[in-house]
Scaffold this motif. Structure first.
Motif, PDB file in Angstrom:
ATOM      1  N   THR A 197      23.274  11.866  11.344  1.00 61.97           N
ATOM      2  CA  THR A 197      24.082  12.945  10.774  1.00 61.97           C
ATOM      3  C   THR A 197      25.501  12.285  10.192  1.00 61.97           C
ATOM      4  O   THR A 197      26.154  12.921   9.269  1.00 61.97           O
ATOM      5  N   VAL A 198      25.858  11.336  10.911  1.00 66.60           N
ATOM      6  CA  VAL A 198      27.230  10.759  10.635  1.00 66.60           C
ATOM      7  C   VAL A 198      26.873   9.949   9.191  1.00 66.60           C
ATOM      8  O   VAL A 198      27.787   9.959   8.356  1.00 66.60           O
ATOM      9  N   PHE A 199      25.835   9.246   8.936  1.00 62.18           N
ATOM     10  CA  PHE A 199      25.885   8.149   7.938  1.00 62.18           C
ATOM     11  C   PHE A 199      25.047   8.689   6.878  1.00 62.18           C
ATOM     12  O   PHE A 199      25.212   8.298   5.761  1.00 62.18           O
ATOM     13  N   GLY A 200      24.157   9.686   6.966  1.00 61.34           N
ATOM     14  CA  GLY A 200      23.395  10.151   6.017  1.00 61.34           C
ATOM     15  C   GLY A 200      24.132  10.643   4.722  1.00 61.34           C
ATOM     16  O   GLY A 200      23.889  10.116   3.723  1.00 61.34           O
ATOM     17  N   PRO A 201      25.193  11.497   4.705  1.00 60.76           N
ATOM     18  CA  PRO A 201      25.980  11.751   3.566  1.00 60.76           C
ATOM     19  C   PRO A 201      26.720  10.720   2.904  1.00 60.76           C
ATOM     20  O   PRO A 201      26.829  10.685   1.674  1.00 60.76           O
ATOM     21  N   ASN A 202      26.826   9.638   3.549  1.00 61.91           N
ATOM     22  CA  ASN A 202      27.469   8.369   2.983  1.00 61.91           C
ATOM     23  C   ASN A 202      26.532   7.549   2.329  1.00 61.91           C
ATOM     24  O   ASN A 202      26.877   6.894   1.326  1.00 61.91           O
ATOM     25  N   ILE A 203      25.109   7.363   2.419  1.00 58.73           N
ATOM     26  CA  ILE A 203      24.289   6.611   2.226  1.00 58.73           C
ATOM     27  C   ILE A 203      23.354   7.346   0.960  1.00 58.73           C
ATOM     28  O   ILE A 203      23.094   6.821   0.095  1.00 58.73           O
ATOM     29  N   LEU A 204      23.166   8.580   1.370  1.00 52.64           N
ATOM     30  CA  LEU A 204      22.559   9.470   0.241  1.00 52.64           C
ATOM     31  C   LEU A 204      23.375  10.590  -0.275  1.00 52.64           C
ATOM     32  O   LEU A 204      23.652  11.496   0.147  1.00 52.64           O
ATOM     33  N   GLN A 205      23.821   9.923  -1.661  1.00 50.61           N
ATOM     34  CA  GLN A 205      24.757  10.755  -2.204  1.00 50.61           C
ATOM     35  C   GLN A 205      24.156  11.361  -3.696  1.00 50.61           C
ATOM     36  O   GLN A 205      23.677  10.666  -4.433  1.00 50.61           O
ATOM     37  N   ILE A 225      18.580  15.043   4.461  1.00 50.01           N
ATOM     38  CA  ILE A 225      19.195  13.887   4.531  1.00 50.01           C
ATOM     39  C   ILE A 225      19.163  13.128   5.808  1.00 50.01           C
ATOM     40  O   ILE A 225      18.787  12.111   6.224  1.00 50.01           O
ATOM     41  N   ILE A 226      19.531  14.237   6.954  1.00 52.08           N
ATOM     42  CA  ILE A 226      19.561  13.699   8.324  1.00 52.08           C
ATOM     43  C   ILE A 226      18.280  13.201   8.785  1.00 52.08           C
ATOM     44  O   ILE A 226      17.979  12.118   9.385  1.00 52.08           O
ATOM     45  N   VAL A 228      15.582  12.089   6.895  1.00 54.45           N
ATOM     46  CA  VAL A 228      15.101  10.971   6.159  1.00 54.45           C
ATOM     47  C   VAL A 228      15.930   9.674   6.951  1.00 54.45           C
ATOM     48  O   VAL A 228      15.355   8.672   7.180  1.00 54.45           O
ATOM     49  N   LEU A 229      17.203   9.700   7.052  1.00 55.23           N
ATOM     50  CA  LEU A 229      17.835   8.452   7.624  1.00 55.23           C
ATOM     51  C   LEU A 229      17.393   8.272   8.912  1.00 55.23           C
ATOM     52  O   LEU A 229      17.400   7.059   9.516  1.00 55.23           O
ATOM     53  N   GLN A 230      17.182   9.346   9.710  1.00 54.22           N
ATOM     54  CA  GLN A 230      16.736   9.404  11.186  1.00 54.22           C
ATOM     55  C   GLN A 230      15.185   8.512  11.046  1.00 54.22           C
ATOM     56  O   GLN A 230      15.063   7.437  11.752  1.00 54.22           O
ATOM     57  N   ARG A 231      14.604   8.805  10.141  1.00 50.03           N
ATOM     58  CA  ARG A 231      13.253   7.975   9.984  1.00 50.03           C
ATOM     59  C   ARG A 231      13.515   6.244   9.448  1.00 50.03           C
ATOM     60  O   ARG A 231      12.784   5.698  10.166  1.00 50.03           O
ATOM     61  N   LEU A 232      14.434   6.160   8.599  1.00 48.00           N
ATOM     62  CA  LEU A 232      14.785   4.893   8.272  1.00 48.00           C
ATOM     63  C   LEU A 232      15.239   4.076   9.519  1.00 48.00           C
ATOM     64  O   LEU A 232      14.941   2.875   9.534  1.00 48.00           O
ATOM     65  N   ILE A 233      16.234   4.677  10.438  1.00 47.63           N
ATOM     66  CA  ILE A 233      16.751   4.028  11.481  1.00 47.63           C
ATOM     67  C   ILE A 233      15.334   3.831  12.559  1.00 47.63           C
ATOM     68  O   ILE A 233      15.235   2.731  13.004  1.00 47.63           O
ATOM     69  N   GLU A 234      14.717   4.766  12.715  1.00 50.21           N
ATOM     70  CA  GLU A 234      13.538   4.537  13.801  1.00 50.21           C
ATOM     71  C   GLU A 234      12.532   3.500  13.275  1.00 50.21           C
ATOM     72  O   GLU A 234      11.958   3.135  14.329  1.00 50.21           O
ATOM     73  N   HIS A 235      12.149   3.435  12.139  1.00 50.27           N
ATOM     74  CA  HIS A 235      10.888   2.782  11.737  1.00 50.27           C
ATOM     75  C   HIS A 235      11.564   1.595  10.827  1.00 50.27           C
ATOM     76  O   HIS A 235      10.715   0.959   9.959  1.00 50.27           O
ATOM     77  N   HIS A 236      12.684   1.113  10.693  1.00 45.22           N
ATOM     78  CA  HIS A 236      13.156   0.127   9.738  1.00 45.22           C
ATOM     79  C   HIS A 236      12.417  -1.297   9.870  1.00 45.22           C
ATOM     80  O   HIS A 236      12.051  -2.007   8.592  1.00 45.22           O
ATOM     81  N   HIS A 237      11.784  -1.493  11.074  1.00 45.91           N
ATOM     82  CA  HIS A 237      11.176  -2.788  11.430  1.00 45.91           C
ATOM     83  C   HIS A 237       9.861  -2.841  10.371  1.00 45.91           C
ATOM     84  O   HIS A 237       9.668  -3.962   9.702  1.00 45.91           O
ATOM     85  N   SER A 238       9.004  -1.636  10.382  1.00 48.57           N
ATOM     86  CA  SER A 238       7.880  -1.542   9.665  1.00 48.57           C
ATOM     87  C   SER A 238       8.241  -1.258   8.148  1.00 48.57           C
ATOM     88  O   SER A 238       7.233  -1.901   7.404  1.00 48.57           O
ATOM     89  N   LEU A 239       9.084  -0.399   7.873  1.00 49.97           N
ATOM     90  CA  LEU A 239       9.261  -0.045   6.529  1.00 49.97           C
ATOM     91  C   LEU A 239       9.729  -1.047   5.454  1.00 49.97           C
ATOM     92  O   LEU A 239       9.436  -1.258   4.314  1.00 49.97           O
ATOM     93  N   PHE A 240      10.502  -2.046   6.086  1.00 52.88           N
ATOM     94  CA  PHE A 240      10.790  -3.426   5.461  1.00 52.88           C
ATOM     95  C   PHE A 240       9.980  -4.464   5.532  1.00 52.88           C
ATOM     96  O   PHE A 240      10.508  -5.608   4.768  1.00 52.88           O
TER      97      PHE A 240
END
Length: 269
Positions: A197-205, A225-226, A228-240
């Motif tokens: 919620t805090v970072f989403g609007p700064n990363i996805l503009q 936005i919230i 999508v960014l939550q999914r990125l945070i939770e699954h960044h190990h596998s996504l990258f």
């Protein structure tokens, strides 16, 4: 020296002082044991891990001093101190962030940097594509997010991964815990959803800051936005993580079409 910064912004553009903060960290510059000599400008370094110094320093400071800070990123900061730190980074100085800096000031600085970059971490041309994944579920959603992440320029990809690793660590300390002696360690209360919620609007503009209708997101976009960014945070190990099979396939194709590129890729790897 040569650089392979494929964007975040055009580093040759000297119209914005903020670009100076995109200088990249060389390993020896991140050594906390180095002397505290007079602050001096640092230059761009040709390294493979392309993360702006300001992002890495802020994340490292908060990982060291802020994981148990309740409401980190939501508590107010000193605008004067944040502006001073920002100006030092903008001038390319070797800025030390240690226990003497307020956690909330450094947190605010990180948010400001991400918000004010000329081009956001996730380029605007991919804004709609990333938001479309919010309506997907399960493996299809994660597979699509991974393919979209593969489209990011290297500098954006490296920086986003560094940020997501940090945010995941913050979320891991959201709940209170107990040390071996039975003493309670307070949680910071910042779950992955709260951080998104805090970072989403700064990363996805969708629009540049200051442009007409910038910030005037509808409810659906804000919620997407919230998520999508939550999914990125939770699954960044596998996504990258690129599979060995895909890497080999790409190298085989490049060997036939652009063999000179292989040397760069292996050097980067």
């Amino acid at each position: 020296g040569a650089m392979s910064v494929d964007s975040i912004t055009d580093l040759s553009d000297n119209t914005s002082k903020l670009l100076e903060a995109l200088q990249l960290s060389h390993p020896h510059e991140l050594d906390p044991r180095r002397s505290r000599g007079k602050k001096k400008p640092l230059s761009l370094n040709p390294i493979t891990w392309q993360v702006p110094r300001i992002v890495d320093r802020c994340c490292t400071h908060l990982e060291t001093h802020g994981l148990q800070t309740v409401g980190i990123f939501r508590v107010g900061s000193s605008k004067k101190r944040v502006q001073q730190l920002r100006e030092e980074f903008d001038r390319g100085l070797d800025v030390f962030l240690d226990e003497h800096q307020s956690v909330h000031d450094v947190a605010a600085l990180l948010k400001e940097f991400l918000r004010d970059m000329p081009e956001p971490l996730i380029p605007r041309e991919l804004y709609g594509a990333f938001l479309s994944t919010a309506s997907m579920e399960g493996p299809a959603q994660l597979d699509t997010l991974q393919l979209l992440l593969f489209l990011l320029p290297p500098c954006h990809s490296d920086t986003l991964l560094r940020l997501l690793r940090f945010l995941a660590e913050v979320a891991r300390h959201a709940e209170s815990s107990w040390d071996p002696q039975g003493h309670q360690i307070p949680g910071n209360k910042m779950t992955a959803s709260n951080l998104a919620t805090v970072f989403g609007p700064n990363i996805l503009q969708k629009e540049k800051p200051g442009e007409k209708d910038a910030g005037a997101l509808n409810f659906e976009d804000s919620a997407a936005i919230i998520l999508v960014l939550q999914r990125l945070i939770e699954h960044h190990h596998s996504l990258f993580m690129v599979s060995p099979e895909l890497q080999c396939d790409v190298l085989r194709r490049l060997f036939q079409t652009d063999p000179d590129v292989i040397e760069y890729l292996l050097r980067r790897k």
